[in-house]
Structures are given as C-alpha cells and as structure tokens.
Design an enzyme around this catalytic site. Structure first.
Site, PDB file in Angstrom:
ATOM      1  N   ARG A  66      91.877 101.734  77.717  1.00 29.71           N
ATOM      2  CA  ARG A  66      90.826 101.776  76.693  1.00 29.71           C
ATOM      3  C   ARG A  66      91.370 102.252  75.343  1.00 29.71           C
ATOM      4  O   ARG A  66      90.929 101.785  74.283  1.00 29.71           O
ATOM      5  CB  ARG A  66      89.705 102.694  77.178  1.00 29.71           C
ATOM      6  CG  ARG A  66      88.432 102.663  76.320  1.00 29.71           C
ATOM      7  CD  ARG A  66      87.291 103.335  77.063  1.00 29.71           C
ATOM      8  NE  ARG A  66      86.068 103.324  76.281  1.00 29.71           N
ATOM      9  CZ  ARG A  66      85.449 104.423  75.846  1.00 29.71           C
ATOM     10  NH1 ARG A  66      85.952 105.623  76.118  1.00 29.71           N
ATOM     11  NH2 ARG A  66      84.330 104.335  75.160  1.00 29.71           N
ATOM     12  N   HIS A  70      90.685 100.289  71.880  1.00 29.35           N
ATOM     13  CA  HIS A  70      90.007 100.922  70.743  1.00 29.35           C
ATOM     14  C   HIS A  70      90.931 101.063  69.542  1.00 29.35           C
ATOM     15  O   HIS A  70      90.468 101.136  68.401  1.00 29.35           O
ATOM     16  CB  HIS A  70      89.440 102.283  71.149  1.00 29.35           C
ATOM     17  CG  HIS A  70      88.159 102.183  71.910  1.00 29.35           C
ATOM     18  ND1 HIS A  70      87.114 103.073  71.768  1.00 29.35           N
ATOM     19  CD2 HIS A  70      87.725 101.276  72.820  1.00 29.35           C
ATOM     20  CE1 HIS A  70      86.113 102.731  72.561  1.00 29.35           C
ATOM     21  NE2 HIS A  70      86.474 101.636  73.218  1.00 29.35           N
ATOM     22  N   ASN A  98      84.055 106.737  70.242  1.00 30.93           N
ATOM     23  CA  ASN A  98      85.193 107.528  70.728  1.00 30.93           C
ATOM     24  C   ASN A  98      84.857 108.977  71.063  1.00 30.93           C
ATOM     25  O   ASN A  98      85.447 109.561  71.975  1.00 30.93           O
ATOM     26  CB  ASN A  98      86.316 107.525  69.680  1.00 30.93           C
ATOM     27  CG  ASN A  98      86.885 106.145  69.437  1.00 30.93           C
ATOM     28  OD1 ASN A  98      86.860 105.278  70.299  1.00 30.93           O
ATOM     29  ND2 ASN A  98      87.404 105.925  68.224  1.00 30.93           N
ATOM     30  N   HIS A 197      86.512  96.646  82.636  1.00 36.03           N
ATOM     31  CA  HIS A 197      85.496  97.532  83.189  1.00 36.03           C
ATOM     32  C   HIS A 197      85.440  97.483  84.712  1.00 36.03           C
ATOM     33  O   HIS A 197      84.528  98.029  85.316  1.00 36.03           O
ATOM     34  CB  HIS A 197      84.120  97.198  82.605  1.00 36.03           C
ATOM     35  CG  HIS A 197      83.937  97.696  81.212  1.00 36.03           C
ATOM     36  ND1 HIS A 197      82.759  97.566  80.503  1.00 36.03           N
ATOM     37  CD2 HIS A 197      84.787  98.344  80.373  1.00 36.03           C
ATOM     38  CE1 HIS A 197      82.902  98.085  79.302  1.00 36.03           C
ATOM     39  NE2 HIS A 197      84.123  98.562  79.197  1.00 36.03           N
TER      40      HIS A 197
END
Length: 322
Positions: A66, A70, A98, A197
């Site tokens: 992740r 991001h 975040n 996910h």
C-alpha cells in the site's frame, strides 16, 4: 562513389534504428539492471528484510504494498510519502487517506539502513518501496515480477495531492475509473490493482456506512461485521479486506465480490451490475490470469512520473531530504 553512398545510407539507416531504440529506453526511463554494478546485493538485501518483517506480522505485507501505491499516486513514484513533517515541509502522512492508516515506515527505515550498509548513497527510497511491494506480494504467496529501477527521491511532498489523488473507500465506479485514468492507468488495470485488497485490513470507519446502509452486501456478512464495528463507536477496529484468506495473496477478493462480500463500498462497486463485472468474474475463476495481469499493472504503476537522471536526490534518511 556509388558504393560509398550506399554504405553511408546504410549507416544512416542503422543510426536511425539505434536512436529509435534509444528513445524507447529513455522513454521507459527505468531499468531492471540499474543497480547491477553499483549495488549488486540490493535485491537480496531488501528481500531478506521484507521476508523477516512479513514473518513477524503477516499484515505488514499489505502495508508495504500500500505504501508503494499511495506514493505513486501523488506526484509519481518518488518516495514522497515517506517524508515526515518538519518546520520547512508538510508531508503526506497526515492526509485523509494516510492518517492513522498507512504504516510500515519503520520497516522501510530498517531496509534503508541495511541497504546503506552494503552500498551507501546509491539506492533511492522510492526504489526500495517498489522492491518491497513486490517482495511483500511474493512473501504472501502471490506472483512475482521484474521491478524496474532508477527512481530518485523527491525533496518535497504534496498533502493536497494525497487528499485528492488517492481514491477514497467511498468512491463509486466512475470515480475509481477517473482516479486511475488520471495516473495513466486503464479501467482493467484499476480492477486488477484493486485485487491488492486480497490482503490487509480496513478500519471500521471506512466500511461502517456500507454494512449498515447498503443493500448490495450479503446479509450474513454484514451481520458478522457489525459485532466488531458498532454503529457509533469502534472507528479503529479492524476487519480483513478478504474474509477467507486475509494473509494470502490470491483471487479470493474477486470471489468475495461475486458473493457480495466486498468490505469497502469501493470494492463492491467493481461488481455491482456495471461494466466491470465481467473482468471481476474472470479473475474470480482464474487466479493465474489475475496474477499475470497484476504483475504487468504493478510495473506500469511503478513507472508513473519517476524522478530520474539529475532530478531529485538519493535520500540518506527516507524520512527527510538530505
């Protein structure tokens, strides 16, 4: 003279081919062998640290994956997400997507320390993120891919970019498609990257509205989630994004969507009677196809606007500019 002219034309033609090939390499900007001579032990050093971190805590694999995602969605894959706030810099860690959510910074610190020990001042934090993401997927049973390298680190960050570019868990399908399209990623790539996910967890605050208000969710699934996510408390309580195999990288994420057991609103949007249903069905029934497409999409995502050449820097400490 005629022979000389012919040779001259041949050389000119070959030069054009060479320049054309060179332009492709430059356009790609990154290379799998970038640290081949400057840091030959890089990949094994990162893999060792990631393997240990994931062995200590399975969830860390999802967290490291992740971090890379991001990072890349905010001004490109430049390591900006790792920067701490300071008196002269506002980082991205306090952005809505975040704050109290993105984690694994201490693991990246450890990897950076280990890498500096074998080749000081050579490897960027942005490249470490890209390698760690791949190694995390592999550590949890997923596919592998050849990581392209050569990114440099940003000296700045963008709080506003993090707030606007990273898709929210409440996003509908059109918003998801738009967010990925803005990064040069197709709808198919959005669907397959969402498959990340299949590992990791989400906070109650990010799926409460779904389990209490939405109809496109399996009743038994919603009921099971409510015990750990009350209607008015427990914001930070965690539930797995994939209820079947939460620490294994596989295609159960898509199987769950077909069964109306997507945890987030944005997850279930991929299988909700719309244009993306067929791709979800394909991945739910063919894990190898998912793995192959995921690997390709990760390489493409990792090539979003990297800093190369003399741009940026190689940070000594991933948390602050040099």
């Amino acid at each position: 003279m005629a022979q000389f002219a012919t040779m001259r034309n041949t050389y000119a033609f070959l030069a054009c081919i060479y320049l054309g090939l060179s332009s492709v390499v430059v356009y790609g900007q990154l290379s799998s062998t970038y640290y081949g001579t400057s840091c030959p032990n890089l990949l094994s050093t990162v893999k060792s640290a990631v393997t240990q971190a994931v062995a200590n805590e399975k969830r860390m694999g999802a967290s490291l994956l992740r971090l890379h995602f991001h990072d890349c969605f905010v001004n490109g894959c430049d390591g900006s997400i790792l920067l701490d706030d300071s008196s002269t810099l506002t980082g991205e860690k306090t952005a809505v997507p975040n704050a109290n959510s993105v984690r694994g910074f201490d693991v990246i610190d450890t990897i950076k320390t280990n890498v500096e020990a074998v080749c000081s001042g050579v490897v960027s934090c942005a490249d470490i993120l890209a390698i760690a993401a791949r190694d995390s997927v592999v550590a949890l049973g997923g596919s592998t891919w050849t990581v392209q390298l050569g990114r440099r680190d940003s000296t700045t960050a963008s709080l506003s970019g993090a707030n606007s570019n990273i898709p929210a868990p409440t996003s509908n399908l059109s918003a998801l498609i738009s967010a990925f399209s803005a990064q040069g990623l197709s709808t198919k790539e959005m669907i397959v990257l969402s498959g990340a996910h299949t590992i990791g967890q989400a906070r109650c605050t990010n799926f409460r509205a779904r389990i209490y208000n939405e109809s496109n969710i399996a009743t038994t699934y919603a009921t099971s989630l409510k015990s750990n996510c009350p209607s008015s408390s427990g914001d930070d309580n965690l539930s797995p994004l994939d209820l079947n195999t939460p620490t294994t990288f596989d295609n159960y994420y898509y199987k769950n969507l077909v069964s109306k057991k997507g945890l987030l609103h944005s997850d279930q949007q991929l299988y909700n009677g719309g244009s993306t249903d067929s791709q979800v069905t394909t991945y739910s029934s063919n894990q190898n196809t998912f793995f192959t497409d995921f690997a390709s999409a990760m390489v493409k995502m990792g090539n979003i606007s990297p800093l190369t050449g003399s741009s940026g820097e190689i940070r000594t400490n991933c948390r602050k500019p040099n």
